[in-house]
Scaffold this motif. Structure first.
Motif, PDB file in Angstrom:
ATOM      1  N   ALA A 150       1.010  -1.081   0.028  1.00 46.34           N
ATOM      2  CA  ALA A 150       0.037   0.012  -0.003  1.00 46.34           C
ATOM      3  C   ALA A 150       0.817   1.332   0.059  1.00 46.34           C
ATOM      4  N   GLY A 151       1.994   1.182   0.824  1.00 40.40           N
ATOM      5  CA  GLY A 151       2.789   2.456   0.930  1.00 40.40           C
ATOM      6  C   GLY A 151       3.563   2.818  -0.347  1.00 40.40           C
ATOM      7  N   THR A 152       4.088   1.574  -0.940  1.00 42.94           N
ATOM      8  CA  THR A 152       4.701   1.846  -2.234  1.00 42.94           C
ATOM      9  C   THR A 152       3.716   2.317  -3.391  1.00 42.94           C
ATOM     10  N   VAL A 153       2.524   1.864  -3.499  1.00 42.99           N
ATOM     11  CA  VAL A 153       1.603   2.366  -4.330  1.00 42.99           C
ATOM     12  C   VAL A 153       1.396   3.947  -3.989  1.00 42.99           C
ATOM     13  N   MET A 154       1.287   4.343  -2.972  1.00 44.81           N
ATOM     14  CA  MET A 154       0.920   5.655  -2.693  1.00 44.81           C
ATOM     15  C   MET A 154       2.086   6.409  -3.034  1.00 44.81           C
ATOM     16  N   MET A 155       3.440   5.971  -2.769  1.00 45.46           N
ATOM     17  CA  MET A 155       4.568   6.741  -2.965  1.00 45.46           C
ATOM     18  C   MET A 155       4.762   6.604  -4.637  1.00 45.46           C
ATOM     19  N   ALA A 156       4.301   5.660  -5.354  1.00 51.51           N
ATOM     20  CA  ALA A 156       4.539   5.642  -6.869  1.00 51.51           C
ATOM     21  C   ALA A 156       3.633   6.777  -7.164  1.00 51.51           C
ATOM     22  N   LEU A 157       2.204   6.835  -6.576  1.00 50.40           N
ATOM     23  CA  LEU A 157       1.427   7.795  -7.111  1.00 50.40           C
ATOM     24  C   LEU A 157       1.775   9.218  -6.895  1.00 50.40           C
ATOM     25  N   TRP A 159       4.895  10.543  -6.639  1.00 54.07           N
ATOM     26  CA  TRP A 159       6.058  10.439  -7.266  1.00 54.07           C
ATOM     27  C   TRP A 159       5.820  11.044  -8.561  1.00 54.07           C
ATOM     28  N   ALA A 160       4.638  10.356  -9.177  1.00 51.90           N
ATOM     29  CA  ALA A 160       4.196  10.599 -10.559  1.00 51.90           C
ATOM     30  C   ALA A 160       3.296  12.072 -10.756  1.00 51.90           C
ATOM     31  N   ALA A 161       2.795  12.628  -9.279  1.00 46.99           N
ATOM     32  CA  ALA A 161       2.267  13.780  -9.323  1.00 46.99           C
ATOM     33  C   ALA A 161       3.308  14.787  -9.247  1.00 46.99           C
ATOM     34  N   GLU A 162       4.450  14.409  -8.723  1.00 46.20           N
ATOM     35  CA  GLU A 162       5.630  15.381  -8.617  1.00 46.20           C
ATOM     36  C   GLU A 162       6.422  15.449  -9.876  1.00 46.20           C
ATOM     37  N   TRP A 163       6.411  14.231 -10.600  1.00 48.87           N
ATOM     38  CA  TRP A 163       7.314  13.883 -11.702  1.00 48.87           C
ATOM     39  C   TRP A 163       8.725  14.668 -11.982  1.00 48.87           C
ATOM     40  N   PRO A 164       9.464  13.857 -11.064  1.00 54.06           N
ATOM     41  CA  PRO A 164      10.970  14.493 -10.935  1.00 54.06           C
ATOM     42  C   PRO A 164      11.748  14.526 -12.152  1.00 54.06           C
ATOM     43  N   PRO A 165      11.385  13.358 -13.171  1.00 57.75           N
ATOM     44  CA  PRO A 165      12.170  13.553 -14.386  1.00 57.75           C
ATOM     45  C   PRO A 165      12.258  14.858 -15.029  1.00 57.75           C
ATOM     46  N   ALA A 166      11.018  15.516 -14.987  1.00 57.40           N
ATOM     47  CA  ALA A 166      10.731  16.853 -15.798  1.00 57.40           C
ATOM     48  C   ALA A 166      11.731  18.149 -15.388  1.00 57.40           C
ATOM     49  N   LYS A 167      12.301  18.697 -16.294  1.00 55.62           N
ATOM     50  CA  LYS A 167      13.110  20.063 -15.998  1.00 55.62           C
ATOM     51  C   LYS A 167      12.291  21.321 -15.963  1.00 55.62           C
ATOM     52  N   ALA A 182      15.608   9.367  -8.057  1.00 53.61           N
ATOM     53  CA  ALA A 182      15.663   8.931  -6.678  1.00 53.61           C
ATOM     54  C   ALA A 182      15.333  10.004  -5.381  1.00 53.61           C
ATOM     55  N   ASP A 183      13.951  10.617  -5.560  1.00 51.74           N
ATOM     56  CA  ASP A 183      13.725  11.408  -4.850  1.00 51.74           C
ATOM     57  C   ASP A 183      13.372  10.597  -3.466  1.00 51.74           C
ATOM     58  N   TYR A 184      12.589  11.534  -2.501  1.00 49.05           N
ATOM     59  CA  TYR A 184      12.423  10.768  -1.033  1.00 49.05           C
ATOM     60  C   TYR A 184      11.145   9.562  -1.154  1.00 49.05           C
ATOM     61  N   HIS A 185      10.289   9.872  -2.357  1.00 50.30           N
ATOM     62  CA  HIS A 185       9.299   8.813  -2.461  1.00 50.30           C
ATOM     63  C   HIS A 185       9.938   7.450  -2.877  1.00 50.30           C
ATOM     64  N   VAL A 186      10.825   7.385  -3.834  1.00 50.62           N
ATOM     65  CA  VAL A 186      11.586   6.357  -4.063  1.00 50.62           C
ATOM     66  C   VAL A 186      12.186   5.580  -2.935  1.00 50.62           C
ATOM     67  N   LEU A 187      13.070   6.519  -2.032  1.00 53.97           N
ATOM     68  CA  LEU A 187      13.505   6.106  -0.903  1.00 53.97           C
ATOM     69  C   LEU A 187      12.774   5.432  -0.023  1.00 53.97           C
ATOM     70  N   TYR A 188      11.474   6.164   0.351  1.00 59.72           N
ATOM     71  CA  TYR A 188      10.342   5.600   1.338  1.00 59.72           C
ATOM     72  C   TYR A 188       9.964   4.172   0.846  1.00 59.72           C
ATOM     73  N   ALA A 189       9.650   4.113  -0.576  1.00 58.60           N
ATOM     74  CA  ALA A 189       9.206   2.853  -0.947  1.00 58.60           C
ATOM     75  C   ALA A 189      10.004   1.746  -0.715  1.00 58.60           C
ATOM     76  N   VAL A 190      11.274   1.768  -0.946  1.00 57.95           N
ATOM     77  CA  VAL A 190      12.453   0.986  -0.870  1.00 57.95           C
ATOM     78  C   VAL A 190      12.591   0.539   0.546  1.00 57.95           C
ATOM     79  N   LEU A 191      12.379   1.451   1.534  1.00 55.25           N
ATOM     80  CA  LEU A 191      12.653   1.241   2.872  1.00 55.25           C
ATOM     81  C   LEU A 191      11.454   0.499   3.303  1.00 55.25           C
TER      82      LEU A 191
END
Length: 223
Positions: A150-157, A159-167, A182-191
């Motif tokens: 559940a937490g990984t799904v939330m972090m993925a959504l 992450w997509a809302a902030e969309w870090p790849p965009a300049k 690798a923003d904090y959403h990815v780190l939280y999901a991995v943890l």
């Protein structure tokens, strides 16, 4: 027996006893070293057990802190403590936990989708139940696998809302992204996944009691 023969005989006997004593001492020294060697694995096992205990408490501490991250987000959005959610605009005051965040998404391929979700009752309930459920599971040390999913799904959504790849954002302004992936959403999901993988609820938590429940024994994914 003459005196000379007696002296020689006694001398031989003394020499034999002396040599035997040395042989006995020489025989026991390797044994002592072997006994010492036997004690080394015991010491190594003790050190290893200590390392495992320390590791368990490190993961348990990370689990509790991560749980507080989710619980605080839930409480602040519910009651409006004046941090991320302004006082008087909490969920109990009629505010929407998702409208502010999703309504201001300005980048990424899901921008219009998030705008349509912003403020919807189902989105508010799912988001808040997710924060509460994951937070409680992590804090108590139970159901870490469902919490990780559940937490990984939330972090993925998020992450997509902030969309870090965009300049740049949709209006052309700089996105100010600090890292394209690798923003904090990815780190939280991995943890979250790591905490579930190592059964981090067994230390400083109710993980062991939870694992003994019949339903959990029959359905390992609830572990």
């Amino acid at each position: 027996m003459s005196g000379t023969n007696r002296i020689l005989s006694e001398g031989v006997t003394v020499m034999a006893m002396h040599q035997s004593t040395h042989r006995g001492s020489g025989f026991h020294l390797p044994s002592s070293r072997r006994n010492g060697a036997v004690s080394v694995p015991g010491a190594a096992d003790s050190v290893e057990a200590g390392a495992l205990t320390a590791r368990a408490f490190v993961f348990a501490s990370a689990r509790v802190l991560m749980g507080f991250v989710f619980l605080w987000a839930f409480l602040d959005k519910t009651f409006g403590f004046g941090y991320a959610t302004a006082s008087g605009k909490g969920w109990i005051d009629g505010g929407s936990p998702t409208e502010g965040f999703l309504g201001h998404v300005a980048v990424g391929p899901m921008e219009s989708t998030f705008h349509s979700w912003a403020g919807a009752a189902w989105a508010d309930w799912l988001f808040m139940l997710g924060l509460l459920g994951v937070g409680l599971a992590l804090t108590a040390g139970v159901a870490l696998r469902p919490a990780a999913v559940a937490g990984t799904v939330m972090m993925a959504l998020m992450w997509a809302a902030e969309w870090p790849p965009a300049k740049h954002l949709s209006d052309g302004s700089a996105s100010m992204s600090t890292n394209p992936f690798a923003d904090y959403h990815v780190l939280y999901a991995v943890l979250l996944i790591a905490l579930a993988a190592v059964s981090a609820g067994d230390a400083l938590g109710l993980g062991r009691l939870w694992a003994r429940l019949p339903i959990v024994r029959d359905h390992a994914w609830l572990r």
